[in-house]
Motif scaffolding. Structure first.
Motif, PDB file in Angstrom:
ATOM      1  N   UNK A 107       0.782  -1.234   0.000  1.00  0.00           N
ATOM      2  CA  UNK A 107       0.000   0.000   0.000  1.00  0.00           C
ATOM      3  C   UNK A 107       0.807   1.273   0.000  1.00  0.00           C
ATOM      4  N   UNK A 108       2.110   1.184  -0.259  1.00  0.00           N
ATOM      5  CA  UNK A 108       2.937   2.391  -0.240  1.00  0.00           C
ATOM      6  C   UNK A 108       2.553   3.363  -1.349  1.00  0.00           C
ATOM      7  N   UNK A 109       2.107   2.848  -2.499  1.00  0.00           N
ATOM      8  CA  UNK A 109       1.756   3.735  -3.613  1.00  0.00           C
ATOM      9  C   UNK A 109       0.585   4.642  -3.231  1.00  0.00           C
ATOM     10  N   UNK A 110      -0.448   4.080  -2.582  1.00  0.00           N
ATOM     11  CA  UNK A 110      -1.595   4.902  -2.195  1.00  0.00           C
ATOM     12  C   UNK A 110      -1.188   5.950  -1.158  1.00  0.00           C
ATOM     13  N   UNK A 111      -0.353   5.573  -0.201  1.00  0.00           N
ATOM     14  CA  UNK A 111       0.071   6.528   0.815  1.00  0.00           C
ATOM     15  C   UNK A 111       0.950   7.621   0.213  1.00  0.00           C
ATOM     16  N   UNK A 112       1.763   7.274  -0.773  1.00  0.00           N
ATOM     17  CA  UNK A 112       2.570   8.284  -1.453  1.00  0.00           C
ATOM     18  C   UNK A 112       1.690   9.256  -2.239  1.00  0.00           C
ATOM     19  N   UNK A 113       0.666   8.716  -2.902  1.00  0.00           N
ATOM     20  CA  UNK A 113      -0.285   9.574  -3.616  1.00  0.00           C
ATOM     21  C   UNK A 113      -1.004  10.492  -2.628  1.00  0.00           C
ATOM     22  N   UNK A 114      -1.370   9.932  -1.479  1.00  0.00           N
ATOM     23  CA  UNK A 114      -2.020  10.714  -0.440  1.00  0.00           C
ATOM     24  C   UNK A 114      -1.101  11.813   0.078  1.00  0.00           C
ATOM     25  N   UNK A 115       0.192  11.518   0.195  1.00  0.00           N
ATOM     26  CA  UNK A 115       1.161  12.523   0.643  1.00  0.00           C
ATOM     27  C   UNK A 115       1.203  13.701  -0.318  1.00  0.00           C
ATOM     28  N   UNK A 116       1.164  13.414  -1.623  1.00  0.00           N
ATOM     29  CA  UNK A 116       1.149  14.492  -2.601  1.00  0.00           C
ATOM     30  C   UNK A 116      -0.114  15.324  -2.529  1.00  0.00           C
ATOM     31  N   UNK A 117      -1.267  14.650  -2.303  1.00  0.00           N
ATOM     32  CA  UNK A 117      -2.537  15.363  -2.239  1.00  0.00           C
ATOM     33  C   UNK A 117      -2.634  16.239  -0.997  1.00  0.00           C
ATOM     34  N   UNK A 118      -2.061  15.779   0.126  1.00  0.00           N
ATOM     35  CA  UNK A 118      -2.186  16.522   1.381  1.00  0.00           C
ATOM     36  C   UNK A 118      -1.106  17.578   1.525  1.00  0.00           C
ATOM     37  N   UNK A 119       0.149  17.184   1.307  1.00  0.00           N
ATOM     38  CA  UNK A 119       1.280  18.040   1.669  1.00  0.00           C
ATOM     39  C   UNK A 119       1.930  18.753   0.486  1.00  0.00           C
ATOM     40  N   UNK A 120       1.489  18.453  -0.741  1.00  0.00           N
ATOM     41  CA  UNK A 120       2.060  19.136  -1.888  1.00  0.00           C
ATOM     42  C   UNK A 120       3.267  18.404  -2.459  1.00  0.00           C
ATOM     43  N   UNK A 121       3.811  18.909  -3.577  1.00  0.00           N
ATOM     44  CA  UNK A 121       4.874  18.175  -4.288  1.00  0.00           C
ATOM     45  C   UNK A 121       6.194  18.097  -3.544  1.00  0.00           C
ATOM     46  N   UNK A 122       6.582  19.144  -2.841  1.00  0.00           N
ATOM     47  CA  UNK A 122       7.910  19.163  -2.221  1.00  0.00           C
ATOM     48  C   UNK A 122       7.892  18.547  -0.826  1.00  0.00           C
ATOM     49  N   UNK A 123       6.993  19.026   0.035  1.00  0.00           N
ATOM     50  CA  UNK A 123       6.884  18.442   1.364  1.00  0.00           C
ATOM     51  C   UNK A 123       6.424  16.987   1.287  1.00  0.00           C
ATOM     52  N   UNK A 124       5.531  16.706   0.341  1.00  0.00           N
ATOM     53  CA  UNK A 124       5.052  15.338   0.185  1.00  0.00           C
ATOM     54  C   UNK A 124       6.157  14.389  -0.226  1.00  0.00           C
TER      55      UNK A 124
END
Length: 282
Positions: A107-124
């Motif tokens: 499930x790392x791919x979904x959590x990584x996608x979620x990181x981009x959606x929540x925190x943006x491209x750089x912080x994510x």
């Protein structure tokens, strides 16, 4: 037996912590919906007839999106949580990510996608890379303390093959580990668990995970950023989005191409020949 009891204790404690943390999820924003007093269905005509309709407020809920509309609602909800409860969202996300990575749960791919959606491209991206590396290292340490005997018994052939490859590439072990991350000859979860068994130094392991999974994390995070901004299929297939996808793919493939070129000169990799024997590529 003692190692099995210890591992079960660690998993149970981590699961209890994550469950307890989820119980304190703050209330989300309430969205208004107009329901018919008789049928319970919503329509534009019913919204224009206040006598036949009933206005209600429904709490927003976290759920896996099944279409673009639900994805947009999820992104808005997560942005609300980030704005109003930044510390809690960060703690919950990091805890869930480390739990998944430490115990080799998909499930790392979904959590990584979620990181981009929540925190943006750089912080994510920074967060995804850091959590991937720390979580994989925790999996390394758990395997070193509790799981060596069980992994060898469950995957004797795979462990033996990896051990042989590591010994053959001792002079350039770090680049061999990068090659395994860019072009996984074995799954990442298995490499995380078997690394201490085949005597891979933890410093090499840590750095190879951070660098080797950077392109994968980059693609997932950028995908999350893009999908959270999409409002329709026309936006998804616009020239701007397609060019962004092309640029992301090129940037992600470049490190792999460089490592592959290096591997052809320095690394010793087994290639299956027609007669079933391994050939060495120097």
């Amino acid at each position: 037996m003692r190692s099995l009891v210890g591992l079960i204790t660690v998993v149970a404690a981590a699961s209890l912590y994550l469950y307890s943390l989820s119980l304190y999820l703050p209330a989300g924003p309430r969205k208004r919906s107009v329901r018919s007093a008789e049928t319970g269905h919503v329509s534009k005509e019913q919204q224009q007839q206040p006598g036949d309709s009933l206005e209600e407020e429904e709490p927003s809920r976290l759920k896996f999106p099944s279409d673009l509309e639900e994805l947009r609602e999820l992104a808005e909800l997560l942005q609300f949580y980030k704005t109003e409860h930044t510390g809690y969202v960060l703690l919950l996300f990091c805890s869930a990510y480390l739990y998944k990575q430490s115990f080799a749960i998909p499930g790392s791919s979904f959590l990584n996608i979620l990181a981009g959606a929540i925190f943006g491209p750089y912080q994510g991206l920074l967060l995804a890379c850091a959590l991937t590396t720390v979580g994989s290292t925790m999996c390394f340490l758990l395997s070193q303390v509790f799981g060596k005997h069980y992994i060898v018994n469950l995957f004797p052939d795979k462990v033996s093959t990896l051990q042989r490859k590591v010994e053959e590439n001792q002079d350039c072990l770090f680049f061999f580990l990068l090659f395994l991350r860019f072009f996984p000859m074995t799954p990442n979860w298995f490499l995380n668990m078997s690394a201490p068994i085949v005597n891979i130094p933890i410093t090499f392991f840590f750095c190879s995970v951070f660098i080797g999974l950077l392109p994968y994390n980059f693609i997932c995070v950028q995908t999350g950023v893009m999908l959270s901004e999409v409002s329709s299929l026309d936006d998804l297939f616009s020239w701007e989005r397609l060019l962004q996808l092309l640029a992301i793919a090129c940037m992600a493939l470049l490190p792999g191409a460089l490592i592959r070129r290096f591997s052809q000169k320095r690394l010793k990799l087994g290639i299956q020949s027609q007669n079933g024997l391994d050939k060495k590529v120097q």
